[in-house]
Design a protein around this motif. Structure first.
Motif, mmCIF file in Angstrom:
data_model
loop_
_atom_site.group_PDB
_atom_site.id
_atom_site.type_symbol
_atom_site.label_atom_id
_atom_site.label_comp_id
_atom_site.label_asym_id
_atom_site.label_seq_id
_atom_site.Cartn_x
_atom_site.Cartn_y
_atom_site.Cartn_z
ATOM 1 N N ASP A 103 0.841 -1.191 0.000
ATOM 2 C CA ASP A 103 0.000 0.000 0.000
ATOM 3 C C ASP A 103 0.885 1.252 0.000
ATOM 4 N N GLU A 104 0.783 2.092 1.027
ATOM 5 C CA GLU A 104 1.538 3.353 1.027
ATOM 6 C C GLU A 104 3.004 3.170 1.407
ATOM 7 N N ALA A 105 3.358 2.011 1.961
ATOM 8 C CA ALA A 105 4.723 1.762 2.420
ATOM 9 C C ALA A 105 5.595 1.249 1.282
ATOM 10 N N LEU A 106 6.866 1.637 1.306
ATOM 11 C CA LEU A 106 7.840 1.191 0.311
ATOM 12 C C LEU A 106 9.175 1.035 1.012
ATOM 13 N N VAL A 107 9.745 -0.172 0.954
ATOM 14 C CA VAL A 107 10.996 -0.463 1.659
ATOM 15 C C VAL A 107 11.965 -1.158 0.717
ATOM 16 N N GLN A 108 13.218 -0.753 0.780
ATOM 17 C CA GLN A 108 14.273 -1.353 -0.039
ATOM 18 C C GLN A 108 15.248 -2.121 0.845
ATOM 19 N N ALA A 109 15.584 -3.339 0.424
ATOM 20 C CA ALA A 109 16.609 -4.146 1.085
ATOM 21 C C ALA A 109 17.734 -4.412 0.099
ATOM 22 N N VAL A 110 18.957 -4.162 0.524
ATOM 23 C CA VAL A 110 20.155 -4.445 -0.279
ATOM 24 C C VAL A 110 21.039 -5.359 0.552
ATOM 25 N N VAL A 111 21.398 -6.511 -0.004
ATOM 26 C CA VAL A 111 22.169 -7.483 0.764
ATOM 27 C C VAL A 111 23.429 -7.909 0.029
ATOM 28 N N ASP A 112 24.439 -8.230 0.811
ATOM 29 C CA ASP A 112 25.669 -8.843 0.328
ATOM 30 C C ASP A 112 25.932 -10.031 1.240
ATOM 31 N N VAL A 113 25.854 -11.226 0.692
ATOM 32 C CA VAL A 113 26.064 -12.445 1.478
ATOM 33 C C VAL A 113 27.582 -12.658 1.567
ATOM 34 N N SER A 114 28.203 -11.765 2.307
ATOM 35 C CA SER A 114 29.644 -11.543 2.229
ATOM 36 C C SER A 114 30.454 -12.262 3.284
ATOM 37 N N GLY A 115 29.803 -12.775 4.332
ATOM 38 C CA GLY A 115 30.542 -13.303 5.459
ATOM 39 C C GLY A 115 30.919 -12.224 6.453
ATOM 40 N N ARG A 116 30.581 -10.973 6.140
ATOM 41 C CA ARG A 116 30.889 -9.850 7.030
ATOM 42 C C ARG A 116 29.580 -9.298 7.593
ATOM 43 N N PRO A 117 29.361 -9.447 8.890
ATOM 44 C CA PRO A 117 28.104 -8.972 9.479
ATOM 45 C C PRO A 117 28.070 -7.457 9.624
ATOM 46 N N TYR A 118 27.088 -6.840 8.995
ATOM 47 C CA TYR A 118 26.885 -5.400 9.115
ATOM 48 C C TYR A 118 25.437 -5.110 8.755
ATOM 49 N N SER A 119 24.838 -4.163 9.457
ATOM 50 C CA SER A 119 23.477 -3.780 9.098
ATOM 51 C C SER A 119 23.272 -2.294 9.328
ATOM 52 N N ALA A 120 22.569 -1.674 8.406
ATOM 53 C CA ALA A 120 22.133 -0.292 8.538
ATOM 54 C C ALA A 120 20.636 -0.295 8.278
ATOM 55 N N VAL A 121 19.864 -0.003 9.307
ATOM 56 C CA VAL A 121 18.410 -0.104 9.221
ATOM 57 C C VAL A 121 17.802 1.267 9.475
ATOM 58 N N ALA A 122 17.017 1.748 8.514
ATOM 59 C CA ALA A 122 16.367 3.048 8.635
ATOM 60 C C ALA A 122 14.869 2.875 8.434
ATOM 61 N N LEU A 123 14.179 2.589 9.540
ATOM 62 C CA LEU A 123 12.729 2.426 9.545
ATOM 63 C C LEU A 123 12.155 3.368 10.597
ATOM 64 N N GLU A 124 11.034 3.991 10.287
ATOM 65 C CA GLU A 124 10.416 4.933 11.225
ATOM 66 C C GLU A 124 8.996 4.490 11.545
ATOM 67 N N PHE A 125 8.741 4.288 12.839
ATOM 68 C CA PHE A 125 7.425 3.850 13.282
ATOM 69 C C PHE A 125 6.768 4.931 14.135
ATOM 70 N N ALA A 126 5.459 5.065 13.976
ATOM 71 C CA ALA A 126 4.718 6.088 14.721
ATOM 72 C C ALA A 126 4.377 5.633 16.122
ATOM 73 N N GLY A 127 4.116 4.328 16.286
ATOM 74 C CA GLY A 127 3.682 3.809 17.577
ATOM 75 C C GLY A 127 4.751 3.002 18.272
ATOM 76 N N ASP A 128 4.490 2.684 19.543
ATOM 77 C CA ASP A 128 5.435 1.900 20.338
ATOM 78 C C ASP A 128 5.314 0.406 20.097
ATOM 79 N N ARG A 129 4.144 -0.047 19.626
ATOM 80 C CA ARG A 129 3.911 -1.476 19.463
ATOM 81 C C ARG A 129 3.166 -1.741 18.163
#
Length: 201
Positions: A103-129
């Protein structure tokens, strides 16, 4: 992992949780998930179904405290199962991305199955739960998975107003991107796609 099969089963038991995960990376997206946190079950189901991974998850956790340990530990065990099922990671595409709308949400995931653990997550939520799940745990779950699976992950919300839609689109995008990245590339059969010639050390 069995020869020719990208499967893994992992049990992890602590004073806080008992988690069992079975994964088949070359499945059809069939799932059997019971964590005790309804929205988390929904997230994992969306991830596996859209990634075409067969995924079985069971968890007995200390939900009388809160959902944190259950959600974190399940993510760690699912990630560890992916890492084990991937084996030496030879012959895979390795890098991929997916952009998923809900619907109104749009999310992009980019992955490298590299053996090197790293994550950058940019998600914004309005509620606590979201249902019984703390909203802050969505990013933590994804980061925990990336660490245990030893992948590099960038997960970015491009649009969205409904928390349920944002979280679900994020899990679908992660599943789609991982499915593409872990596919066999027939042009490099048996070769590790790295100038280091290893993706596991």
């Amino acid at each position: 992992m069995s020869d020719g099969e990208r499967r893994a089963t992992i049990d992890r038991e602590t004073a806080e949780t008992h988690v069992r995960v079975e994964v088949n990376l070359d499945g059809q997206g069939s799932t059997e998930i019971a964590t005790g946190v309804g929205f988390y079950d929904h997230m994992l189901d969306a991830f596996a179904r859209h990634g075409r991974f067969d995924l079985t998850v069971s968890c007995e956790g200390d939900l009388h405290i809160d959902a944190h340990h259950t959600m974190e530990d399940v993510a760690l065990v699912v990630g560890a199962a992916f890492d084990e099922a991937l084996g030496d990671r030879a012959g895979i595409v390795r890098m991929a991305d997916a952009t998923v709308p809900l619907d109104e949400a749009l999310v992009q995931a980019v992955v490298d199955v590299s053996g090197r653990p790293y994550s950058a997550v940019a998600l914004e939520f309005a509620g606590d739960r979201i249902g019984e799940a703390p909203s802050e745990m969505v990013a933590h779950v994804v980061q925990s998975f990336a660490t245990a699976a030893r992948i590099t992950l960038h997960l970015t919300q491009l649009a969205g107003a409904n928390d349920h839609h944002i979280a679900e689109a994020a899990m679908k995008a992660l599943g789609r991107a991982l499915d593409a990245a872990t596919q066999a590339d027939p042009r490099i059969s048996g070769q590790v796609p790295s100038t280091k010639e290893t993706l596991t050390s």
